[in-house]
Enzyme design. Structure first.
Site, PDB file in Angstrom:
ATOM      1  CE  LYS A   1      -1.955   1.797   4.057  1.00  8.39           C
ATOM      2  NZ  LYS A   1      -1.039   3.104   4.105  1.00  8.39           N
ATOM      3  CG  ASN A   2       2.066   2.783   3.684  1.00 10.49           C
ATOM      4  OD1 ASN A   2       0.874   2.949   3.396  1.00 10.49           O
ATOM      5  ND2 ASN A   2       2.474   2.139   4.902  1.00 10.49           N
TER       6      ASN A   2
ATOM      7  CB  CYS B   1      -5.269  10.544  10.650  1.00  9.89           C
ATOM      8  SG  CYS B   1      -3.993   9.541  11.117  1.00  9.89           S
TER       9      CYS B   1
ATOM     10  NE  ARG C   1      -0.428  10.839  10.057  1.00  7.93           N
ATOM     11  CZ  ARG C   1      -0.139   9.889   9.146  1.00  7.93           C
ATOM     12  NH1 ARG C   1      -1.679   8.772   9.757  1.00  7.93           N
ATOM     13  NH2 ARG C   1       0.355   9.302   8.333  1.00  7.93           N
TER      14      ARG C   1
ATOM     15  CB  ILE D   1       1.086  18.915   5.938  1.00  6.43           C
ATOM     16  CG1 ILE D   1       0.540  19.337   6.280  1.00  6.43           C
ATOM     17  CG2 ILE D   1       0.767  17.472   6.120  1.00  6.43           C
ATOM     18  CD1 ILE D   1      -0.055  20.244   4.580  1.00  6.43           C
ATOM     19  CG  ASP D   2       6.183  20.825  10.654  1.00  8.20           C
ATOM     20  OD1 ASP D   2       5.191  19.346  10.230  1.00  8.20           O
ATOM     21  OD2 ASP D   2       6.935  20.771  10.855  1.00  8.20           O
TER      22      ASP D   2
ATOM     23  CG  ASP E   1       2.449   1.176   9.173  1.00  7.38           C
ATOM     24  OD1 ASP E   1       3.569   2.474   8.871  1.00  7.38           O
ATOM     25  OD2 ASP E   1       2.788   2.524  10.492  1.00  7.38           O
TER      26      ASP E   1
ATOM     27  NE  ARG F   1      -7.060   3.836   5.372  1.00  9.37           N
ATOM     28  CZ  ARG F   1      -5.921   4.493   5.968  1.00  9.37           C
ATOM     29  NH1 ARG F   1      -5.661   4.636   7.418  1.00  9.37           N
ATOM     30  NH2 ARG F   1      -5.240   5.255   4.958  1.00  9.37           N
TER      31      ARG F   1
HETATM   32  C1  EPZ Z   1       3.861   6.858   5.850  1.00  6.56           C
HETATM   33  O1  EPZ Z   1       3.776   8.138   7.513  1.00  6.56           O
HETATM   34  C2  EPZ Z   1       3.148   5.781   5.768  1.00  6.56           C
HETATM   35  N1  EPZ Z   1       1.825   6.056   5.161  1.00  6.56           N
HETATM   36  C3  EPZ Z   1       2.279   4.881   7.437  1.00  6.56           C
HETATM   37  O2  EPZ Z   1       2.222   4.422   7.344  1.00  6.56           O
HETATM   38  C4  EPZ Z   1       3.952   4.807   8.190  1.00  6.56           C
HETATM   39  O3  EPZ Z   1       3.938   5.328   9.493  1.00  6.56           O
HETATM   40  C5  EPZ Z   1       4.787   6.032   8.236  1.00  6.56           C
HETATM   41  O4  EPZ Z   1       5.276   6.860   7.101  1.00  6.56           O
HETATM   42  C6  EPZ Z   1       6.127   6.332   8.858  1.00  6.56           C
HETATM   43  O5  EPZ Z   1       6.800   4.964   8.155  1.00  6.56           O
HETATM   44  C7  EPZ Z   1       2.402   6.032   3.847  1.00  6.56           C
HETATM   45  O6  EPZ Z   1       3.368   5.991   3.610  1.00  6.56           O
HETATM   46  C8  EPZ Z   1       0.612   6.649   2.641  1.00  6.56           C
HETATM   47  P1  EPZ Z   1       6.005  10.979   8.275  1.00  6.56           P
HETATM   48  P2  EPZ Z   1       3.482   9.695   6.831  1.00  6.56           P
HETATM   49  O7  EPZ Z   1       5.861  11.489   7.277  1.00  6.56           O
HETATM   50  O8  EPZ Z   1       4.525   9.805   5.757  1.00  6.56           O
HETATM   51  C9  EPZ Z   1       6.036  14.138  11.112  1.00  6.56           C
HETATM   52  C10 EPZ Z   1      -0.256   2.555   7.939  1.00  6.56           C
HETATM   53  O9  EPZ Z   1      -0.226   2.017   8.537  1.00  6.56           O
HETATM   54  N2  EPZ Z   1       5.364  14.627  10.133  1.00  6.56           N
HETATM   55  O10 EPZ Z   1       7.743   9.450   7.909  1.00  6.56           O
HETATM   56  O11 EPZ Z   1       2.615  10.323   7.285  1.00  6.56           O
HETATM   57  C11 EPZ Z   1       4.600  13.111  11.726  1.00  6.56           C
HETATM   58  O12 EPZ Z   1       3.416  12.710  12.746  1.00  6.56           O
HETATM   59  C12 EPZ Z   1       0.627   3.754   8.004  1.00  6.56           C
HETATM   60  O13 EPZ Z   1       0.415   2.061   6.112  1.00  6.56           O
HETATM   61  C13 EPZ Z   1       5.759  16.269  11.036  1.00  6.56           C
HETATM   62  O14 EPZ Z   1       6.250  15.979  12.241  1.00  6.56           O
HETATM   63  O15 EPZ Z   1       4.680   8.881   8.125  1.00  6.56           O
HETATM   64  C14 EPZ Z   1       4.608  11.634  12.971  1.00  6.56           C
HETATM   65  O16 EPZ Z   1       5.243  11.900  13.832  1.00  6.56           O
HETATM   66  C15 EPZ Z   1       0.273   4.507   8.872  1.00  6.56           C
HETATM   67  N3  EPZ Z   1       5.988  16.873   9.864  1.00  6.56           N
HETATM   68  C16 EPZ Z   1       6.218  11.519  11.779  1.00  6.56           C
HETATM   69  O17 EPZ Z   1       6.915  12.507  11.769  1.00  6.56           O
HETATM   70  C17 EPZ Z   1       5.807  16.446   8.675  1.00  6.56           C
HETATM   71  O18 EPZ Z   1       5.958  17.622   8.123  1.00  6.56           O
HETATM   72  C18 EPZ Z   1       6.374  10.174  11.032  1.00  6.56           C
HETATM   73  O19 EPZ Z   1       6.043  10.804   9.901  1.00  6.56           O
HETATM   74  C19 EPZ Z   1       5.374  14.797   7.772  1.00  6.56           C
HETATM   75  C20 EPZ Z   1       5.622  14.249   9.464  1.00  6.56           C
END
Ligand code: EPZ
Length: 417
Positions: A22-23, A116, A121, A123-124, A306, A398
């Protein structure tokens, strides 16, 4: 809203082929926007998040059709640059479309992804990096409006955290940027490598994926590409956990063992025999699992966040006390309240969970709180005595294709109604 009904205590035995990741497929579907041509995506799983991505592509004017696990996407004709609220809210990772749409059209309008089940979550990191590429981004009343002033220009970026989504978003936005973009402190997950491979097949010039420095040399255009999505390492871990808690023996096929080394070592610590050969992983569970001492989630190649709920569910029926620390997401323990309804003895304090293994869990009515939390409830239900009813199965759909069919093939007594 369908439910899963499990009569636990059945030993899982047999072979199962693991579906595409999926990811990996989600950012690759966003990347097809940049091709402006027909792309053929193999090993594309039947998941509701993939359905949501197809809805976004069709909303944008693209044409999609499925031939089994092959999805053909034609993005020659794009008629809009916006993703409406209802589509954005369906899937947390929709923010990755920002880089693709803005990269192709020079503008994009998305609603801000809400929080979520795993907590806020933010996106900064995405927005800061895209602004450094020259994207003008205005956020107002829950919408993100982006516009390229002239052309995106390459830049040297340093991520404050190796965010998976931000790394992917930047890769997509930088494909047509003028000059070179270097992402320092990039995420190293296997899905980033898969995205790089797809983009390069389409004529992009990306290198370094899998390391903490990804380099994108801007090109003028891309063309269609044919690509097979890598195997889903978290789905693999899920079926390993299901076998582990039922004293089972399974062979999982079409996996990539090298993507799961930290997960394999935890199951070995719990007493499972795990053998890998090519793309196969064989797991033989002991009659009683033993506890793991201390598992902490980290960015790749550390133990994946995950897979956290999966091993916490397994530790619930292990002999001894296990300690687990979730370092990536702020609140990823909502599912633990539901595990307790099955008899699990788990205490949490902030990011720490202490699991006192019990000799048996008892079936109960529970509800999924999120995707991997829902998978944890399935695993616990398979181990529990008696009948478990799991509500809100849409969370599980999902990320898992035909979960009840697959488990039934391995001997589980599980139905969806
Ligand atoms: C991806 O999410 C995956 N989703 C997640 O899988 C996975 O848990 C995660 O990476 C970590 O490996 C997809 O690929 C679709 P991150 P993503 O940005 O990209 C913080 C599943 O179950 N952060 O690496 O959202 C954030 O809040 C899902 O399949 C910021 O602070 O993960 C989190 O604490 C769940 N600011 C950490 O970084 C930002 O701009 C990791 O987030 C972006 C992220």
């Amino acid at each position: 809203m369908s439910k899963l009904y499990i009569n636990g205590g059945k030993r899982l035995f047999g072979e199962l082929t693991v579906h595409g990741a999926k990811n990996s497929v989600l950012p690759i579907l966003a990347a097809t926007i940049l091709c402006g041509d027909e792309c053929v995506i193999h090993n594309c799983p039947y998941l509701s998040d993939v359905d949501s991505s197809i809805k976004i592509l069709e909303h944008l004017g693209c044409r999609c059709h499925r031939e089994g696990h092959t999805l053909i996407v034609d993005t020659s004709n794009i008629t809009r640059c916006d993703i409406p609220d209802e589509l954005m809210q369906e899937m947390r990772s929709s923010i990755v479309w920002l880089g693709a749409i803005a990269g192709r059209l020079g503008k994009a309008r998305l609603s801000s992804p809400g929080g979520c089940e795993l907590g806020p979550r933010p996106i900064d990191i995405h927005l800061a990096a895209l602004r450094e590429l020259g994207l003008r981004i205005d956020e107002d009343h829950g919408y993100i409006d982006c516009r390229v002033i002239k052309r995106l220009r390459g830049n040297s970026l340093h991520l404050t955290f190796p965010s998976v989504g931000a790394t992917e978003n930047i890769m997509l936005a930088a494909v047509f940027a003028q000059g070179k973009t270097v992402i320092h402190n990039a995420a190293k997950e296997p899905e980033i490598i898969d995205l790089q491979n797809f983009l390069n097949r389409a004529g992009a010039r990306v290198s370094g994926a899998g390391s903490d420095t990804v380099v994108i040399e801007g090109v003028a255009s891309l063309h269609g590409a044919e690509h097979s999505v890598i195997s889903d390492r978290i789905v693999t871990a899920t079926y390993m956990a299901a076998a582990a808690v039922t004293g089972g023996e399974v062979v999982l096929k079409k996996t990539v063992p090298g993507h799961l080394l930290s997960v394999i070592s935890v199951f070995r610590e719990m007493g499972c025999m795990v053998e890998t050969s090519g793309n196969d992983i064989k797991l033989i569970s002991p009659s009683e699992l033993c506890r793991f001492i201390n598992v902490q989630t980290l960015v790749y190649p550390g133990f994946p966040t995950d897979a956290g709920p999966l091993v916490v569910a397994a530790a619930s029926v292990a002999n001894g006390t296990s300690m687990f620390v979730e370092n990536i997401f702020e609140s990823r323990y909502k599912y633990i309240g539901e595990l307790r309804r099955l008899g699990a003895k788990i205490k949490t304090a902030n990011r720490v969970a202490v699991i006192d293994g019990v000799s048996e869990l008892s079936g109960a009515k529970v509800k999924s709180t999120d995707l991997r939390g829902g998978a944890a409830l399935v695993i616990a239900g398979l181990a529990a005595n008696g009948r478990t009813e799991i509500d809100r199965v849409s969370h599980i759909d999902r990320g898992y294709e035909d979960i009840e069919e697959n488990l039934r093939c391995l001997g589980a007594d599980i139905k969806r109604k």
